[in-house]
Structure formats: structure tokens, C-alpha cells
Design a protein around this motif. Structure first.
Motif, PDB file in Angstrom:
ATOM      1  N   PHE A  19       0.839  -1.202   0.000  1.00 52.07           N
ATOM      2  CA  PHE A  19       0.000   0.000   0.000  1.00 52.07           C
ATOM      3  C   PHE A  19       0.871   1.247   0.000  1.00 52.07           C
ATOM      4  CE2 PHE A  19       0.694  -1.205   4.426  1.00 52.07           C
ATOM      5  CZ  PHE A  19       1.052  -0.006   5.032  1.00 52.07           C
ATOM      6  N   VAL A  20       0.228   2.382  -0.278  1.00 50.71           N
ATOM      7  CA  VAL A  20       0.887   3.687  -0.256  1.00 50.71           C
ATOM      8  C   VAL A  20       0.031   4.630   0.573  1.00 50.71           C
ATOM      9  CG1 VAL A  20       1.753   5.620  -1.634  1.00 50.71           C
ATOM     10  CG2 VAL A  20       1.769   3.306  -2.590  1.00 50.71           C
ATOM     11  N   ILE A  21       0.665   5.413   1.445  1.00 53.25           N
ATOM     12  CA  ILE A  21      -0.030   6.448   2.212  1.00 53.25           C
ATOM     13  C   ILE A  21       0.471   7.797   1.714  1.00 53.25           C
ATOM     14  CG2 ILE A  21      -0.532   7.402   4.484  1.00 53.25           C
ATOM     15  CD1 ILE A  21       0.125   4.698   5.704  1.00 53.25           C
ATOM     16  N   LEU A  22      -0.446   8.638   1.254  1.00 58.06           N
ATOM     17  CA  LEU A  22      -0.102   9.947   0.690  1.00 58.06           C
ATOM     18  C   LEU A  22      -0.573  11.062   1.619  1.00 58.06           C
ATOM     19  CD1 LEU A  22      -1.541   8.743  -2.623  1.00 58.06           C
ATOM     20  CD2 LEU A  22       0.791   9.596  -2.579  1.00 58.06           C
ATOM     21  N   ASP A  23       0.362  11.900   2.046  1.00 58.44           N
ATOM     22  CA  ASP A  23       0.033  13.090   2.840  1.00 58.44           C
ATOM     23  C   ASP A  23       0.204  14.316   1.956  1.00 58.44           C
ATOM     24  OD1 ASP A  23      -0.373  11.844   5.471  1.00 58.44           O
ATOM     25  OD2 ASP A  23       1.756  11.365   5.346  1.00 58.44           O
ATOM     26  N   PHE A  24      -0.652  15.322   2.162  1.00 61.86           N
ATOM     27  CA  PHE A  24      -0.655  16.496   1.295  1.00 61.86           C
ATOM     28  C   PHE A  24      -0.336  17.779   2.061  1.00 61.86           C
ATOM     29  CE2 PHE A  24      -3.371  13.254  -0.491  1.00 61.86           C
ATOM     30  CZ  PHE A  24      -2.911  13.177  -1.789  1.00 61.86           C
ATOM     31  N   PRO A  25       0.277  18.757   1.387  1.00 60.55           N
ATOM     32  CA  PRO A  25       0.675  20.002   2.048  1.00 60.55           C
ATOM     33  C   PRO A  25      -0.486  20.978   2.184  1.00 60.55           C
ATOM     34  CG  PRO A  25       1.253  20.106  -0.255  1.00 60.55           C
ATOM     35  CD  PRO A  25       0.691  18.722  -0.029  1.00 60.55           C
ATOM     36  N   THR A  26      -0.280  21.978   3.037  1.00 58.93           N
ATOM     37  CA  THR A  26      -1.212  23.092   3.122  1.00 58.93           C
ATOM     38  C   THR A  26      -0.743  24.144   2.135  1.00 58.93           C
ATOM     39  OG1 THR A  26      -1.669  22.668   5.447  1.00 58.93           O
ATOM     40  CG2 THR A  26      -2.178  24.867   4.617  1.00 58.93           C
TER      41      THR A  26
END
Length: 300
Positions: free
Chosen positions: A232-239
Motif C-alpha cells: 500500500f501507499v499512504i499519501l500526505d498532502f501540504p497546506t
């Protein structure tokens, strides 16, 4: 979360679905508007919409009709291919969730995941069967795409090109390149794949890149929940400016499609698995030494 099988049938799995297509649609529409040099208020005026409505659409806070998307694409001078992509996303964004089968809703050259990957600030990957695409050599990538059934030579070539092109994001300057944290199973290093020694060299060198950390889960590791969940892949996104960060999204690829998850409780379950893997994986230096030993066996 909803699942769409290969015939297009939709089966509701929960009351609250994934917002991934809607968020990606908003990002692409904002990108098209900015590339056209049109301000938010000016676009709203031409479309006879309020600034607030334009903001909600671009922030992925509300679904938008395919007809309205086509109107926006005409205003922004979008290409036929891009219009097809965003119109398809508009149709998907009205569903409670989705299961995206490659090449059906979005053209293969523009898989949704590629856009999410490029927008992420941090990418966490666990792989048990294949070297992650972002770290594959050209030779390994060519072998990997041929594992897919019924792939023509032309399609295989395009898939390899896409995979190698994706790797550019790790060295980009603007926006800042994402942090890539990878945990791989030692077992995949032992597979008899042509050019595996060179592939292992690339993995060893990956840890010399400031924003990349690759570690190995040894063969004697404990059995965890990952035995059920798979890679799996976990993607976090910026503000971005005043915008709130997009919710963390999990990508889980299967034989016939890819599952996108952004419900908090489900993402938390994957994060817990990641923490287990993180605790069991070797250190960067231990991983380097292990990969060097495995590479020597391939040479032998």
C-alpha cells in the motif's frame, strides 16, 4: 468507500465515500484556470458563478456537473484529452466512493494516482512483491509491466515511460519534492529478475537522496496485519496558502484496479500497520549492508 467492478456496477460499501475524485478534479480545474491566466473572480464572472462557488469547486468541497466542467474547459482552452479526464472525474465525484479500474474511467496515460503522487508532500510505501515504481530501473520496469496480462508492446513501452517519468518528482525543486519513505520485503530482492543486481544498486543509492529513505524488512520479521492488507501507499498532502491540507489518502493496488481510501478510521488502520512495519524494518545502514550481500549473490 464504494467499489466499481469491471462492468461498471456500483456497490455501496458505506454511507460516506471517498472524496478523492472530487479533490483531484478541483486541483486540475484550478491548474487549467491558472495556466490560462484567468483569475478566480474573472472566471466566476464569465461562468456567471459566485467567487464562493468557484472556490468550493476548486477546493473539492462540492460535486460539479459534467456539463459545467465542459463549460469551464472551453473557457480555459483545455485540450480534448484533458477535457475528457476532468469530465470523467466530474461524473465519478458524484458517487459516494469508487473503485477505479485502469483504462476505463481515466485514460491510462493519466491515472489518478499519478496526479495524487505529484501533489503529495510525503509518500509512505510498503511493497512485498515488486520494487516500487519510483525506484525502478528501466530494465526492471520493462520486466514489471510485462507481468500484466494482455499488454501490447506499445502499451508496455508507454507504461515504462510513465513509470520513469514519475521518478522526476523526487528531484524537482518547485514545488518542493515530496519525502519518500519506503519499506520493502527482503524476499523481493532475491527474485531472479533480469538486471536485479543493477536494480539493487539503485535501491542502495536511493538512500543518498536527501528526501528518500529506504529500509528493508528482513525475512525473519514477524507476521503483521500487512499479511492481509498487502502492499500500500499512504499519501500526505501540504497546506497551500489559506487552503486546508487535503486528507491523507491510502492507495491500494490490485489485479483489476486500485482502491482509494480517505476515511479517517480506515486511514488510521493503515497508519498503524505502517508503524508496525517501521518498528520491524532494519535501519538504513543495516538495509544497505543486507542489499549489498544480496547483490553479490545475484552476481555469483
Amino acid at each position: 468507500m464504494t467499489r466499481q467492478d469491471e462492468t461498471g456496477r456500483m456497490e455501496a460499501m458505506s454511507d460516506v465515500g471517498s472524496t478523492v475524485p472530487r479533490r483531484e478534479l478541483g486541483r486540475l480545474l484550478r491548474q487549467l484556470r491558472e495556466q490560462a491566466g484567468i483569475g478566480l473572480e474573472a472566471a466566476g464572472s464569465d461562468l456567471e458563478w459566485s467567487r464562493a462557488k468557484m472556490y468550493r469547486i476548486e477546493a473539492g468541497q462540492t460535486p460539479v456537473r459534467a456539463l459545467d466542467v465542459e463549460q469551464m474547459c472551453r473557457l480555459y482552452g483545455a485540450s480534448k484529452d484533458m477535457t475528457e479526464v476532468v469530465t470523467s472525474l466530474a461524473k465519478e465525484s458524484k458517487s459516494k466512493g469508487w473503485y477505479h479500474a485502469y483504462g476505463e474511467v481515466i485514460p491510462r496515460w493519466f491515472e489518478l494516482y499519478v496526479g495524487l503522487e505529484a501533489a503529495a508532500s510525503r509518500i509512505r510505501m510498503y511493497e512485498h512483491a515488486l520494487v516500487p515504481g519510483l525506484l525502478q530501473t528501466l530494465e526492471y520496469a520493462a520486466e514489471a509491466v510485462h507481468t500484466r496480462p494482455n499488454v501490447s508492446a506499445e502499451e508496455a513501452s508507454k507504461l515504462v515511460e510513465l513509470r520513469i517519468e514519475r521518478q522526476r518528482l523526487l528531484a524537482r525543486r518547485r514545488p518542493a519534492a515530496p519525502t519518500l519513505d519506503v519499506i520493502i520485503e527482503e524476499a523481493l530482492l532475491h527474485k531472479s529478475v533480469p538486471g536485479m543486481a543493477g536494480q539493487i544498486d539503485k535501491l542502495i543509492d536511493a538512500n543518498d537522496v536527501p528526501n528518500v529513505c529506504l529500509r528493508v524488512l528482513p525475512l525473519n520479521g514477524k507476521l503483521t496485519q500487512v499479511a492481509v492488507s498487502g502492499g500500500f501507499v499512504i499519501l500526505d498532502f501540504p497546506t497551500t496558502g489559506a487552503r486546508s491540507a487535503e486528507p491523507t489518502t491510502v492507495y491500494n493496488e490490485g489485479l483489476s484496479g486500485a482502491l482509494y481510501i480517505d476515511r479517517i478510521e480506515e486511514v488510521r488502520a493503515y497508519a498503524e500497520v505502517w508503524n508496525q512495519l517501521n518498528a520491524q524494518a532494519l535501519s538504513v545502514e543495516e538495509s544497505r549492508l543486507l542489499m549489498q550481500r544480496v547483490k553479490e549473490r545475484h552476481h555469483g
